[in-house]
Design an enzyme around this catalytic site. Structure first.
Site, mmCIF file in Angstrom:
data_model
loop_
_atom_site.group_PDB
_atom_site.id
_atom_site.type_symbol
_atom_site.label_atom_id
_atom_site.label_comp_id
_atom_site.label_asym_id
_atom_site.label_seq_id
_atom_site.Cartn_x
_atom_site.Cartn_y
_atom_site.Cartn_z
ATOM 1 C CB SER A 1 -0.029 4.648 6.777
ATOM 2 O OG SER A 1 0.846 5.023 7.589
ATOM 3 C CE1 TYR B 1 0.116 9.073 4.242
ATOM 4 C CE2 TYR B 1 0.658 8.614 6.547
ATOM 5 C CZ TYR B 1 0.817 8.438 5.055
ATOM 6 O OH TYR B 1 1.310 7.112 4.652
#
Length: 266
Positions: free
Chosen positions: A156, A170
């Site tokens: 990401s 995350y």
């Protein structure tokens, strides 16, 4: 110039055996769809058996490749082993492993729960390693010098820049995933296995749905190319990495983000 330089053969994934974790929705589904449309045999895995089965059936109808559902909850090491055994029963080789299953959690630093941190790190990082480790014999069996097997980890941009939301675990898990991608690439190259990561920016997915609803205009405003990602954008990047076209690319972290990471600050 030889016919092997034609794009049709450079990007050919027909009859390759592919596993996409978290393949029943979001980016995983976009990638699975791209491989099926291009003639691959794609296994998808996700927690919900019903959703996984339905998606596999729909994708197989689209063809010309096929899609097979093997539901599994990859938080559990036993489930990782079961998924590996199920694929091993059906296949002698795995050409492409796409580690896409993931979880996120956003909460203020003062109340961020230990259990949520554990769950996100476990699924997004440790289980990617566990599954890759378990599937190495099948990846080895498919690998050749000119057509290496491919591991593609879905990272990401939040593992590269600092996100606006408080997604501590995350972001940390994705940064670590990018690094383990490079470490695995360095150690698996001699076995003719490539390992790369795709770092998506904003795409229409369940994980992003609420954020896009709340901040859609602002998010698009931060993308130099002026739009959010489309299924073709991420599927084509994965196909490049899994085909002859990407056979000499390993250890790369490829942002597919419309320029989010390079936006000039005004």
């Amino acid at each position: 110039m030889s016919s092997s330089m034609h794009t049709s053969s450079l990007f050919d994934v027909k009859d390759k055996v592919v596993l996409v974790t978290g393949g029943s929705r979001g980016i995983g589904l976009m990638i699975a769809h791209g491989f099926v449309v291009n003639g691959a045999k794609v296994y998808i895995s996700s927690r919900s058996a019903k959703v996984c089965d339905n998606v596999a059936e729909e994708l197989s109808k689209v063809g010309p490749g096929q899609c097979i559902s093997i539901p599994a909850d990859l938080q559990s090491l036993d489930e990782v082993k079961r998924l590996t055994a199920e694929i091993g029963k059906r296949e002698s080789k795995l050409h492409v492993l796409i580690n896409n299953a993931g979880a996120t959690w956003g909460e203020s630093i003062a109340t961020y729960p230990d259990q949520a941190f554990e769950k996100v790190m476990n699924l997004n990082l440790k289980r990617v390693f566990s599954l890759t480790q378990a599937l190495l014999p099948l990846l080895d069996a498919a690998a050749t010098v000119t057509h290496p097997s491919s591991i593609i980890n879905i990272g990401s941009v939040d593992g590269i820049h600092i996100p606006t939301q408080e997604t501590y675990a995350y972001s940390a898990s994705k940064a670590a995933l990018h690094q383990i991608t490079r470490v695995m690439a360095g150690h698996l190259g001699a076995r003719h296995i490539t390992c790369n990561a795709i770092a998506p920016g904003p795409f229409e997915s369940k994980m992003m749905a609420q954020t896009l609803r709340d901040f859609g205009e602002q998010i698009v405003g931060n993308v130099p190319l002026g739009r959010i990602g489309q299924p073709e954008d991420v599927a084509a990047t994965a196909i490049y990495l899994a085909s002859r076209a990407g056979a000499y690319t390993t250890g790369a972290i490829i942002p597919v983000d419309g320029g989010t990471l390079v936006k000039a600050k005004h």
